[in-house]
Design a protein around this motif. Structure first.
Motif, PDB file in Angstrom:
ATOM      1  N   LEU A  32       6.268   5.889   6.551  1.00 17.42           N
ATOM      2  CA  LEU A  32       7.654   6.056   7.000  1.00 17.42           C
ATOM      3  C   LEU A  32       7.891   5.363   8.338  1.00 17.42           C
ATOM      4  CD1 LEU A  32       8.091   9.762   5.922  1.00 17.42           C
ATOM      5  CD2 LEU A  32       9.495   7.846   5.096  1.00 17.42           C
ATOM      6  N   VAL A  58       9.811   6.778  -2.026  1.00 15.45           N
ATOM      7  CA  VAL A  58      10.124   6.919  -0.616  1.00 15.45           C
ATOM      8  C   VAL A  58      11.149   5.850  -0.262  1.00 15.45           C
ATOM      9  CG1 VAL A  58       9.215   6.737   1.748  1.00 15.45           C
ATOM     10  CG2 VAL A  58       7.782   7.716  -0.072  1.00 15.45           C
ATOM     11  N   GLU A  71      15.262   9.884   5.978  1.00 16.17           N
ATOM     12  CA  GLU A  71      14.087   9.704   5.129  1.00 16.17           C
ATOM     13  C   GLU A  71      14.288  10.493   3.843  1.00 16.17           C
ATOM     14  OE1 GLU A  71      10.991   9.506   8.920  1.00 16.17           O
ATOM     15  OE2 GLU A  71      10.933  11.244   7.588  1.00 16.17           O
ATOM     16  N   ILE A  73      12.360  11.432   0.326  1.00 19.86           N
ATOM     17  CA  ILE A  73      11.139  11.442  -0.470  1.00 19.86           C
ATOM     18  C   ILE A  73      11.481  12.084  -1.816  1.00 19.86           C
ATOM     19  CG2 ILE A  73       8.682  12.068  -0.515  1.00 19.86           C
ATOM     20  CD1 ILE A  73       9.565  10.663   2.145  1.00 19.86           C
ATOM     21  N   ARG A 113       9.650  14.514   5.191  1.00 23.86           N
ATOM     22  CA  ARG A 113       8.259  14.060   5.353  1.00 23.86           C
ATOM     23  C   ARG A 113       7.240  15.196   5.273  1.00 23.86           C
ATOM     24  NH1 ARG A 113       6.752  11.180  10.424  1.00 23.86           N
ATOM     25  NH2 ARG A 113       8.459   9.803   9.878  1.00 23.86           N
TER      26      ARG A 113
END
Length: 164
Positions: A32, A58, A71, A73, A113
């Protein structure tokens, strides 16, 4: 942190489906961080792990000036509303832009994350970016959704006809 090479059009990895992330560990965190550095260097709006050669679900989105990079996921689009048709490009297709229809609003469920689930709703350009990057995770590149490519002159002037 490191800047990774961005996979370019023609590389078969871009057409492959990414695998679910099951380990939320230091290796994922490093990916990341590297993706953030890579995205900043490339001056893009979003980046999927497959674009740096990693077949994991991702992606990151950076479209809000005052907000941190988002972010995502294992993201899943839960809802789509409306429609927008506009210019779209991709870091894996440098210098190319085309007209692409996308939802005006999307709601996404993803993990952070650390593996915690969350939902995020995005509108306008952010919805376009979410849809574009999530497509990458399924082996779908924007060029397969283009109604027509834009010329350099159209891009520079910002004047082009949008096909409905």
């Amino acid at each position: 942190m490191a800047i990774r090479n961005i996979v370019q059009d023609g590389d078969p990895i871009l057409k492959k489906k990414s695998r679910l992330v099951e380990k939320f560990d230091d290796r994922l965190h490093q990916l990341l961080e590297d993706m953030k550095d890579t995205l900043t260097e490339a001056k893009g709006a979003g980046l999927a792990a497959v674009q740096v050669g990693v077949l994991r679900q991702v992606c990151i989105i950076d479209v809000e000036e005052d907000e941190p990079v988002i972010e995502l996921i294992n993201p899943v689009i839960l809802e789509e509303e409306g429609c927008q048709n506009g210019a779209e490009g991709c870091l894996s297709f440098p210098g190319q832009f085309g007209l692409v229809k996308r939802p005006m609003k999307v709601t996404v469920r993803a993990q952070d994350r650390n593996g915690n689930y969350f939902e995020k709703t995005a509108e306008g350009f952010a919805a376009r970016a979410f849809s574009h990057e999530i497509d990458h995770l399924h082996g779908i590149t924007y060029d397969t959704k283009v109604s027509r490519m834009l010329t350099e002159e159209e891009l520079e002037s910002g004047e082009y006809e949008i096909d409905d």
